[in-house]
Design an enzyme around this catalytic site. Structure first.
Site, short mmCIF file in Angstrom:
data_model
loop_
_atom_site.label_atom_id
_atom_site.label_comp_id
_atom_site.label_asym_id
_atom_site.label_seq_id
_atom_site.Cartn_x
_atom_site.Cartn_y
_atom_site.Cartn_z
N ARG A 28 0.83 -1.21 0.00
CA ARG A 28 0.00 0.00 0.00
C ARG A 28 0.87 1.25 0.00
O ARG A 28 1.88 1.31 0.70
CB ARG A 28 -0.94 0.00 1.21
CG ARG A 28 -1.95 -1.12 1.13
CD ARG A 28 -3.07 -1.03 2.15
NE ARG A 28 -3.78 -2.30 2.16
CZ ARG A 28 -4.70 -2.67 1.26
NH1 ARG A 28 -5.04 -1.85 0.29
NH2 ARG A 28 -5.26 -3.87 1.33
N VAL A 95 10.11 7.89 -7.39
CA VAL A 95 10.96 6.77 -6.95
C VAL A 95 11.46 6.02 -8.19
O VAL A 95 10.66 5.47 -8.96
CB VAL A 95 10.17 5.80 -6.02
CG1 VAL A 95 11.07 4.63 -5.61
CG2 VAL A 95 9.67 6.54 -4.78
N HIS A 99 7.22 1.05 -11.06
CA HIS A 99 6.07 0.60 -10.26
C HIS A 99 4.79 1.11 -10.89
O HIS A 99 4.76 2.19 -11.49
CB HIS A 99 6.18 1.10 -8.81
CG HIS A 99 6.35 2.58 -8.70
ND1 HIS A 99 7.57 3.20 -8.87
CD2 HIS A 99 5.47 3.57 -8.44
CE1 HIS A 99 7.42 4.50 -8.74
NE2 HIS A 99 6.15 4.76 -8.48
N HIS A 101 0.78 2.17 -10.15
CA HIS A 101 -0.17 2.58 -9.11
C HIS A 101 -1.52 1.96 -9.45
O HIS A 101 -2.04 2.17 -10.55
CB HIS A 101 -0.35 4.10 -9.09
CG HIS A 101 0.87 4.87 -8.71
ND1 HIS A 101 1.01 5.47 -7.48
CD2 HIS A 101 2.01 5.14 -9.38
CE1 HIS A 101 2.18 6.09 -7.42
NE2 HIS A 101 2.81 5.91 -8.56
P1 AMP Z 1 5.92 8.02 -8.28
O1 AMP Z 1 7.40 7.68 -8.31
O2 AMP Z 1 5.65 9.44 -8.61
O3 AMP Z 1 5.11 7.07 -9.10
O4 AMP Z 1 5.41 7.88 -6.78
C1 AMP Z 1 6.04 7.14 -5.80
C2 AMP Z 1 5.01 6.73 -4.78
O5 AMP Z 1 5.67 5.97 -3.77
C3 AMP Z 1 4.30 7.89 -4.07
O6 AMP Z 1 2.89 7.75 -4.27
C4 AMP Z 1 4.70 7.73 -2.61
O7 AMP Z 1 3.65 8.06 -1.72
C5 AMP Z 1 5.06 6.26 -2.54
N1 AMP Z 1 6.04 5.92 -1.51
C6 AMP Z 1 7.25 6.49 -1.30
N2 AMP Z 1 7.88 5.91 -0.26
C7 AMP Z 1 7.06 4.91 0.18
C8 AMP Z 1 7.14 3.94 1.22
N3 AMP Z 1 8.22 3.86 2.03
N4 AMP Z 1 6.10 3.10 1.39
C9 AMP Z 1 5.02 3.17 0.60
N5 AMP Z 1 4.88 4.05 -0.41
C10 AMP Z 1 5.88 4.92 -0.61
#
Ligand code: AMP
Ligand code: ZN
Length: 113
Positions: A28, A95, A99, A101
């Site tokens: 999540r 990140v 991944h 969503h």
């Molecule tokens: P993006 O790289 O823009 O697709 O988004 C990265 C997603 O990772 C964001 O929605 C963050 O809220 C989520 N995120 C970052 N660190 C963590 C973590 N430690 N655990 C869960 N989700 C994370």
């Protein structure tokens, strides 16, 4: 190891894991944008969609089928959901570990950006 998602995969950082097997992990999102907000990724470090090769073809297919199954498990499949990927700076990727969503449980905005 600098990649936060690799650290989650290695068990060094806690996460609310909803699925894992030898190749894929789903947990999540820490800042959920919808009642269901799950991140689904390959366990191997691939920085972004631009790094994908034919080698990952079957793996990414499995990932999309897993997203479909998780949407059903979460109870959002009937009303609909969104599966999205950010890629690179302009795509808003924060990140650098590829991944997807999975977002559902509310009416999502028409705009993607
Ligand atoms: P993006 O790289 O823009 O697709 O988004 C990265 C997603 O990772 C964001 O929605 C963050 O809220 C989520 N995120 C970052 N660190 C963590 C973590 N430690 N655990 C869960 N989700 C994370
Ligand atoms: Zn990584």
């Amino acid at each position: 190891m600098e990649c936060i998602f690799c650290r989650i995969i290695a068990g060094e950082v806690p996460a609310d894991i909803v699925y894992q097997d030898s190749e894929l992990l789903a947990f999540r999102d820490i800042h959920p944008q919808a009642p269901t907000h799950i991140l689904i990724m390959p366990k191997g470090h691939i920085a972004s969609l631009t790094e994908l090769t034919r080698k990952e073809q079957a793996l990414m297919g499995r990932l999309i089928l897993l997203a479909k199954e998780l949407a059903e498990k979460e109870g959002v499949a009937a009303k609909g959901y969104r599966l999205s990927v950010s890629c690179g700076a302009d795509g808003g990727q924060l990140v650098p570990h590829v991944h997807f969503h999975l977002l559902g449980g509310r009416k999502l905005d028409d705009q993607l950006g």
